[in-house]
Scaffold this motif. Sequence first.
Motif, mmCIF file in Angstrom:
data_model
loop_
_atom_site.group_PDB
_atom_site.id
_atom_site.type_symbol
_atom_site.label_atom_id
_atom_site.label_comp_id
_atom_site.label_asym_id
_atom_site.label_seq_id
_atom_site.Cartn_x
_atom_site.Cartn_y
_atom_site.Cartn_z
ATOM 1 N N GLY A 57 -10.106 -10.364 6.713
ATOM 2 C CA GLY A 57 -9.460 -9.758 7.870
ATOM 3 C C GLY A 57 -7.946 -9.855 7.792
ATOM 4 O O GLY A 57 -7.230 -8.897 8.105
ATOM 5 N N THR A 58 -7.448 -11.010 7.347
ATOM 6 C CA THR A 58 -5.999 -11.204 7.237
ATOM 7 C C THR A 58 -5.398 -10.281 6.182
ATOM 8 O O THR A 58 -4.371 -9.625 6.411
ATOM 9 C CB THR A 58 -5.686 -12.668 6.878
ATOM 10 N N LEU A 59 -6.042 -10.217 5.015
ATOM 11 C CA LEU A 59 -5.522 -9.372 3.942
ATOM 12 C C LEU A 59 -5.615 -7.895 4.301
ATOM 13 O O LEU A 59 -4.727 -7.106 3.953
ATOM 14 C CB LEU A 59 -6.281 -9.655 2.645
ATOM 15 N N LEU A 60 -6.691 -7.521 4.991
ATOM 16 C CA LEU A 60 -6.801 -6.136 5.456
ATOM 17 C C LEU A 60 -5.614 -5.772 6.338
ATOM 18 O O LEU A 60 -5.010 -4.706 6.194
ATOM 19 C CB LEU A 60 -8.103 -5.948 6.241
ATOM 20 N N LYS A 61 -5.270 -6.681 7.247
ATOM 21 C CA LYS A 61 -4.167 -6.428 8.172
ATOM 22 C C LYS A 61 -2.853 -6.243 7.425
ATOM 23 O O LYS A 61 -2.091 -5.303 7.700
ATOM 24 C CB LYS A 61 -4.056 -7.590 9.164
ATOM 25 N N GLU A 62 -2.578 -7.130 6.464
ATOM 26 C CA GLU A 62 -1.325 -7.043 5.715
ATOM 27 C C GLU A 62 -1.293 -5.790 4.840
ATOM 28 O O GLU A 62 -0.265 -5.101 4.757
ATOM 29 C CB GLU A 62 -1.148 -8.293 4.839
ATOM 30 N N ALA A 63 -2.409 -5.487 4.186
ATOM 31 C CA ALA A 63 -2.450 -4.321 3.304
ATOM 32 C C ALA A 63 -2.323 -3.024 4.091
ATOM 33 O O ALA A 63 -1.627 -2.092 3.674
ATOM 34 C CB ALA A 63 -3.752 -4.326 2.497
ATOM 35 N N VAL A 64 -2.994 -2.961 5.246
ATOM 36 C CA VAL A 64 -2.897 -1.762 6.086
ATOM 37 C C VAL A 64 -1.469 -1.587 6.583
ATOM 38 O O VAL A 64 -0.940 -0.468 6.629
ATOM 39 C CB VAL A 64 -3.884 -1.855 7.270
ATOM 40 N N SER A 65 -0.817 -2.691 6.929
ATOM 41 C CA SER A 65 0.581 -2.614 7.373
ATOM 42 C C SER A 65 1.473 -2.070 6.262
ATOM 43 O O SER A 65 2.363 -1.247 6.506
ATOM 44 C CB SER A 65 1.076 -4.001 7.806
ATOM 45 N N ALA A 66 1.232 -2.528 5.025
ATOM 46 C CA ALA A 66 2.019 -2.032 3.891
ATOM 47 C C ALA A 66 1.805 -0.538 3.703
ATOM 48 O O ALA A 66 2.755 0.220 3.425
ATOM 49 C CB ALA A 66 1.634 -2.787 2.621
ATOM 50 N N LEU A 67 0.572 -0.096 3.872
ATOM 51 C CA LEU A 67 0.270 1.331 3.742
ATOM 52 C C LEU A 67 0.941 2.129 4.859
ATOM 53 O O LEU A 67 1.518 3.200 4.621
ATOM 54 C CB LEU A 67 -1.247 1.530 3.778
ATOM 55 N N ASP A 68 0.888 1.596 6.082
ATOM 56 C CA ASP A 68 1.526 2.277 7.219
ATOM 57 C C ASP A 68 3.034 2.395 7.016
ATOM 58 O O ASP A 68 3.642 3.429 7.338
ATOM 59 C CB ASP A 68 1.231 1.520 8.516
ATOM 60 N N GLU A 69 3.637 1.337 6.486
ATOM 61 C CA GLU A 69 5.085 1.361 6.257
ATOM 62 C C GLU A 69 5.451 2.373 5.168
ATOM 63 O O GLU A 69 6.514 3.006 5.221
ATOM 64 C CB GLU A 69 5.591 -0.032 5.877
ATOM 65 N N THR A 70 4.564 2.536 4.194
ATOM 66 C CA THR A 70 4.798 3.553 3.163
ATOM 67 C C THR A 70 4.807 4.946 3.788
ATOM 68 O O THR A 70 5.680 5.775 3.493
ATOM 69 C CB THR A 70 3.705 3.478 2.077
ATOM 70 N N GLN A 71 3.837 5.183 4.661
ATOM 71 C CA GLN A 71 3.790 6.474 5.356
ATOM 72 C C GLN A 71 5.020 6.663 6.240
ATOM 73 O O GLN A 71 5.575 7.766 6.333
ATOM 74 C CB GLN A 71 2.515 6.546 6.209
ATOM 75 N N ALA A 72 5.449 5.579 6.882
ATOM 76 C CA ALA A 72 6.636 5.649 7.737
ATOM 77 C C ALA A 72 7.875 5.987 6.914
ATOM 78 O O ALA A 72 8.757 6.741 7.365
ATOM 79 C CB ALA A 72 6.829 4.324 8.472
ATOM 80 N N ALA A 73 7.948 5.436 5.703
ATOM 81 C CA ALA A 73 9.092 5.720 4.832
ATOM 82 C C ALA A 73 9.121 7.196 4.448
ATOM 83 O O ALA A 73 10.190 7.827 4.432
ATOM 84 C CB ALA A 73 9.021 4.848 3.582
ATOM 85 N N ILE A 74 7.966 7.758 4.153
ATOM 86 C CA ILE A 74 7.900 9.181 3.800
ATOM 87 C C ILE A 74 8.342 10.039 4.984
ATOM 88 O O ILE A 74 9.103 11.013 4.826
ATOM 89 C CB ILE A 74 6.470 9.548 3.351
ATOM 90 N N SER A 75 7.885 9.672 6.181
ATOM 91 C CA SER A 75 8.289 10.420 7.384
ATOM 92 C C SER A 75 9.795 10.326 7.605
ATOM 93 O O SER A 75 10.446 11.315 7.986
ATOM 94 C CB SER A 75 7.545 9.876 8.609
ATOM 95 N N ALA A 76 10.357 9.146 7.356
ATOM 96 C CA ALA A 76 11.804 8.964 7.529
ATOM 97 C C ALA A 76 12.578 9.805 6.516
ATOM 98 O O ALA A 76 13.624 10.387 6.844
ATOM 99 C CB ALA A 76 12.158 7.489 7.379
ATOM 100 N N ILE A 77 12.074 9.875 5.292
ATOM 101 C CA ILE A 77 12.728 10.711 4.274
ATOM 102 C C ILE A 77 12.708 12.168 4.714
ATOM 103 O O ILE A 77 13.719 12.887 4.617
ATOM 104 C CB ILE A 77 12.038 10.539 2.908
#
Length: 305
Positions: A57-77
Motif C-alpha cells: 500500500g505504501t509503495l503503491l501510494k508513492e509510485a502513483v504520486s510519481a506517475l501523477d507528478e509526471t502527468q502534471a509536468a507534461i500538462s505544465a509544459i
Amino acid sequence: MTFRNLAHGVAAIALLAATACSDNAEEAAGGQEASASATDTDQAAGGATAEDQVQLGTLLKEAVSALDETQAAISAIDAGNNQEAIDALARATGKLEIILTREPNLALAPVANSVIEHDVLATPGDVKALSDRIEDLTDEGRLQEARRLMEGLASEMVIRTSNLPLGTYPDAIKRAAALLDEQKPQEAKLVLLNALSTIVVTETIIPLPIVRAETSVEAARVVAAKKDRTKEDNQAIAAELQKAREQIEMAQALGYATKKDLDDLQDAIKELERETGEGNAADRFFERIKGLFGKAREAVQPKKN
C-alpha cells in the motif's frame, strides 16, 4: 520485500474474495472458524504477509504520486510553464527515491491493479464435452467457431498490475528535468511520454477451482484437529474432502496446472480421506498438501519471455 511478494500481496486480497465463492466452510466445522486464517491465505497467495501488504500500500501510494507528478509536468509544459514542470519532476524524483531507498532491489513499482473474474457454470463432464467439440472444430479448420467456444472455458481471477520500471523511469525523469533547464520543453515532453510508454503490465492468475479445493481442505483440517470428534464431524470432513476432489476434477477439465500437479493433489486428498477416516488428525498430510497446492498455482502463472 521483492516484487514477487508485492504481487502476492495483491493476490492474497483476491484469494479472500475467491474463498467467499466456496460453500460455507463454517457449517462443516460445526460452527468453528473453518476458513483460512490471514496467515494461511497469505501462504496460499505465495508467501505474502500482512507486513508485505502494508508495504504494498505504501509503495503503491508513492509510485502513483510519481506517475501523477509526471502527468502534471507534461500538462505544465503544454501550458508553457517550465518551472512548474521542473517542480513536478522534482517531486516525482523524490517519490521514486523513497521507493528505491526502501526497496533498492525492486525492479517494478506497482501503480495500479485491477481484478477480472471469469467463471464457468458447468460440471467437469460438460467441460470435457465442450473440449471435445472444440477439438473437432479445430480439426475441421473452423477455428473461429472453436475460438468462441473456448472463450468461456475459464474459472479464474486475473490480477493485472501496471508497474513503473525502476531501472529506467527515474533516469528519464532526471533527463527531462535537465532538458527543461536547457529550455528544451518539447524534447523534455518527448522523454516523459516515452517513459510513460514503458509501463510494464504483469498478470497473476488465481485458478478458482484450485483455490476452492484448498479452502475445502482447510475446512477439513480444522475439523480434523478437534479432539473427541463426533460422527457429524467425520461426515463434515468427508464432505469437504469430496468437494475438494470435485474442484480438482474441474481444474483438470479446464487444463489448469500440469497433469502431474493435479494427479498429485488427487492422491493427497485420497491420503487425507484414509487418514481422517481412521480418526487421525493427519497433520503431516495436511501440511504436505499445502505445498502441492502452491506448486499447482505456480504452474498456472503466465510464462515469462
